[in-house]
Design an enzyme around this catalytic site. Structure first.
Site, PDB file in Angstrom:
ATOM      1  N   LYS A 290      23.390 -52.322 -16.552  1.00  0.00           N
ATOM      2  CA  LYS A 290      24.664 -52.056 -17.240  1.00  0.00           C
ATOM      3  C   LYS A 290      25.760 -51.634 -16.266  1.00  0.00           C
ATOM      4  O   LYS A 290      26.871 -52.116 -16.344  1.00  0.00           O
ATOM      5  CB  LYS A 290      24.520 -50.898 -18.241  1.00  0.00           C
ATOM      6  CG  LYS A 290      23.746 -51.176 -19.472  1.00  0.00           C
ATOM      7  CD  LYS A 290      23.966 -50.068 -20.505  1.00  0.00           C
ATOM      8  CE  LYS A 290      23.652 -48.670 -20.022  1.00  0.00           C
ATOM      9  NZ  LYS A 290      22.242 -48.360 -19.834  1.00  0.00           N
TER      10      LYS A 290
ATOM     11  N   ARG B  30      25.471 -43.767 -27.383  1.00  0.00           N
ATOM     12  CA  ARG B  30      24.023 -43.716 -27.222  1.00  0.00           C
ATOM     13  C   ARG B  30      23.337 -43.285 -28.504  1.00  0.00           C
ATOM     14  O   ARG B  30      22.109 -43.264 -28.558  1.00  0.00           O
ATOM     15  CB  ARG B  30      23.662 -42.730 -26.121  1.00  0.00           C
ATOM     16  CG  ARG B  30      23.432 -43.395 -24.751  1.00  0.00           C
ATOM     17  CD  ARG B  30      23.113 -42.285 -23.821  1.00  0.00           C
ATOM     18  NE  ARG B  30      22.392 -42.547 -22.628  1.00  0.00           N
ATOM     19  CZ  ARG B  30      22.964 -42.762 -21.437  1.00  0.00           C
ATOM     20  NH1 ARG B  30      24.256 -42.912 -21.351  1.00  0.00           N
ATOM     21  NH2 ARG B  30      22.228 -42.848 -20.365  1.00  0.00           N
TER      22      ARG B  30
ATOM     23  N   ARG C 271      15.984 -47.557  -7.426  1.00  0.00           N
ATOM     24  CA  ARG C 271      17.439 -47.413  -7.477  1.00  0.00           C
ATOM     25  C   ARG C 271      17.951 -46.324  -6.531  1.00  0.00           C
ATOM     26  O   ARG C 271      17.393 -45.249  -6.432  1.00  0.00           O
ATOM     27  CB  ARG C 271      17.840 -47.072  -8.921  1.00  0.00           C
ATOM     28  CG  ARG C 271      19.307 -46.850  -9.102  1.00  0.00           C
ATOM     29  CD  ARG C 271      19.742 -47.170 -10.485  1.00  0.00           C
ATOM     30  NE  ARG C 271      19.505 -46.075 -11.419  1.00  0.00           N
ATOM     31  CZ  ARG C 271      19.932 -46.104 -12.683  1.00  0.00           C
ATOM     32  NH1 ARG C 271      20.553 -47.168 -13.150  1.00  0.00           N
ATOM     33  NH2 ARG C 271      19.684 -45.098 -13.480  1.00  0.00           N
TER      34      ARG C 271
ATOM     35  N   ARG D  73      18.653 -40.859  -7.572  1.00  0.00           N
ATOM     36  CA  ARG D  73      19.259 -39.973  -8.566  1.00  0.00           C
ATOM     37  C   ARG D  73      18.220 -38.986  -9.063  1.00  0.00           C
ATOM     38  O   ARG D  73      17.058 -39.353  -9.243  1.00  0.00           O
ATOM     39  CB  ARG D  73      19.744 -40.821  -9.757  1.00  0.00           C
ATOM     40  CG  ARG D  73      21.227 -41.062  -9.745  1.00  0.00           C
ATOM     41  CD  ARG D  73      21.627 -42.049 -10.786  1.00  0.00           C
ATOM     42  NE  ARG D  73      21.301 -41.636 -12.149  1.00  0.00           N
ATOM     43  CZ  ARG D  73      21.740 -42.279 -13.223  1.00  0.00           C
ATOM     44  NH1 ARG D  73      22.505 -43.339 -13.093  1.00  0.00           N
ATOM     45  NH2 ARG D  73      21.411 -41.878 -14.429  1.00  0.00           N
TER      46      ARG D  73
ATOM     47  N   ARG E 148      13.567 -40.732 -20.153  1.00  0.00           N
ATOM     48  CA  ARG E 148      14.808 -41.436 -20.490  1.00  0.00           C
ATOM     49  C   ARG E 148      14.514 -42.716 -21.266  1.00  0.00           C
ATOM     50  O   ARG E 148      15.252 -43.081 -22.179  1.00  0.00           O
ATOM     51  CB  ARG E 148      15.606 -41.740 -19.220  1.00  0.00           C
ATOM     52  CG  ARG E 148      16.238 -40.490 -18.646  1.00  0.00           C
ATOM     53  CD  ARG E 148      16.751 -40.692 -17.242  1.00  0.00           C
ATOM     54  NE  ARG E 148      17.888 -41.565 -17.202  1.00  0.00           N
ATOM     55  CZ  ARG E 148      18.172 -42.383 -16.187  1.00  0.00           C
ATOM     56  NH1 ARG E 148      17.378 -42.453 -15.150  1.00  0.00           N
ATOM     57  NH2 ARG E 148      19.243 -43.128 -16.234  1.00  0.00           N
TER      58      ARG E 148
HETATM   59  P1  AMP Z   1      23.645 -42.548 -17.345  1.00  0.00           P
HETATM   60  O1  AMP Z   1      24.243 -42.536 -15.987  1.00  0.00           O
HETATM   61  O2  AMP Z   1      24.458 -43.361 -18.319  1.00  0.00           O
HETATM   62  O3  AMP Z   1      22.191 -42.946 -17.353  1.00  0.00           O
HETATM   63  O4  AMP Z   1      23.710 -41.039 -17.894  1.00  0.00           O
HETATM   64  C1  AMP Z   1      23.061 -39.977 -17.222  1.00  0.00           C
HETATM   65  C2  AMP Z   1      22.805 -38.837 -18.186  1.00  0.00           C
HETATM   66  O5  AMP Z   1      24.070 -38.339 -18.702  1.00  0.00           O
HETATM   67  C3  AMP Z   1      22.006 -39.195 -19.418  1.00  0.00           C
HETATM   68  O6  AMP Z   1      20.605 -39.187 -19.194  1.00  0.00           O
HETATM   69  C4  AMP Z   1      22.466 -38.105 -20.394  1.00  0.00           C
HETATM   70  O7  AMP Z   1      21.853 -36.859 -20.076  1.00  0.00           O
HETATM   71  C5  AMP Z   1      23.943 -37.978 -20.073  1.00  0.00           C
HETATM   72  N1  AMP Z   1      24.763 -38.929 -20.892  1.00  0.00           N
HETATM   73  C6  AMP Z   1      25.538 -39.958 -20.428  1.00  0.00           C
HETATM   74  N2  AMP Z   1      26.143 -40.601 -21.433  1.00  0.00           N
HETATM   75  C7  AMP Z   1      25.732 -39.982 -22.582  1.00  0.00           C
HETATM   76  C8  AMP Z   1      25.992 -40.200 -23.969  1.00  0.00           C
HETATM   77  N3  AMP Z   1      26.787 -41.199 -24.388  1.00  0.00           N
HETATM   78  N4  AMP Z   1      25.385 -39.362 -24.857  1.00  0.00           N
HETATM   79  C9  AMP Z   1      24.600 -38.361 -24.457  1.00  0.00           C
HETATM   80  N5  AMP Z   1      24.288 -38.106 -23.161  1.00  0.00           N
HETATM   81  C10 AMP Z   1      24.860 -38.908 -22.223  1.00  0.00           C
END
Ligand code: AMP
Length: 222
Positions: A15, A90, A129, A159, A170
């Site tokens: 994504k 999400r 990653r 990360r 996740r």
């Molecule tokens: P990502 O980089 O999109 O995988 O986001 C990293 C982390 O940020 C996720 O595992 C959540 O803890 C938090 N996060 C990011 N976007 C959201 C969202 N739309 N709703 C809830 N938590 C989020």
């Protein structure tokens, strides 16, 4: 009408990479809620610091916080012609809030793309990653783990939430909370599915095709 894109798909589906490319090519802002939170942590922003423990465990941050972040970001001038959302919504509650935001802007429709990748492939990708510790750029798939960041020369690191246990959490969270979003959007004429288990340039080509097609159906300017 704007070009309003939502990229759905599990962590590791590509994504981030695809959203960044598409947004750059179309002159739209790529809005990644994960990046906003990670930047916020670096800048010691209280909302992000409060969210950090959840992020580190791979859990979702609460809907009200996330909707407020996105509402503010979409109100900025660069998002007027449209946006590419990566990592939001999400949950179904976030999706409902986004529908309302788009309606308030009077800039519909939403084009929703689900990038599908089998779970074993996701686990493999997430283990490999790397992200730049300086500017947050993702390494290109297949790039040597030791290489420095192409954008700022910073060190490429894993990360925190790509640790194996957190990855499994996740993916579980995704199945439980985010997967129902696909059902929420599936019946819309502007919903599309893309096969993410292909080389990135093939995924890119498929994405461009389905987005342009969906935008035309929805009456957006592509
Ligand atoms: P990502 O980089 O999109 O995988 O986001 C990293 C982390 O940020 C996720 O595992 C959540 O803890 C938090 N996060 C990011 N976007 C959201 C969202 N739309 N709703 C809830 N938590 C989020």
């Amino acid at each position: 009408m704007g070009l309003n894109i939502v990229m759905l798909g599990p962590p590791g589906a590509g994504k981030g990479t695809q959203s960044a490319r598409f947004a750059r090519e179309r002159g739209l802002p790529k809005i990644s809620t994960g990046d906003i939170l990670r930047d916020g942590v670096k800048e010691q922003w209280p909302v992000a610091l409060a969210a950090k423990a959840k992020m580190d465990r791979g859990e979702l941050v609460d809907d009200d916080t996330m909707v407020a972040i996105v509402r503010e970001r979409l109100s900025r001038p660069d998002a007027k012609p449209g946006f590419v959302l990566d990592g939001f919504p999400r949950t179904v509650a976030q999706a409902r809030a986004l529908d309302q935001l788009v309606e308030e802007r009077g800039s519909g429709p939403l084009v929703v793309v689900d990038i599908v990748v089998p779970e074993q492939e996701l686990v493999r990708r997430l283990a490999e990653r790397r992200i730049c510790s300086g500017c947050g750029t993702n390494a290109e798939p297949g790039e040597a783990a030791a290489a420095a960041c192409k954008r700022c020369g910073g060190e490429m690191v894993t990360r925190v939430d790509d640790d194996r246990n957190v990855v499994m959490e996740r993916l579980k969270v995704y199945q439980r909370t985010t997967r129902p979003l696909v059902e929420y959007y599936r019946e819309r004429p502007t919903f599309r599915v893309v096969n993410g288990a292909q080389p990135p340039d093939r995924v890119a080509h498929e994405l461009d095709t389905v987005i342009d097609d969906a935008a035309a159906v929805g009456g957006a300017v592509a």
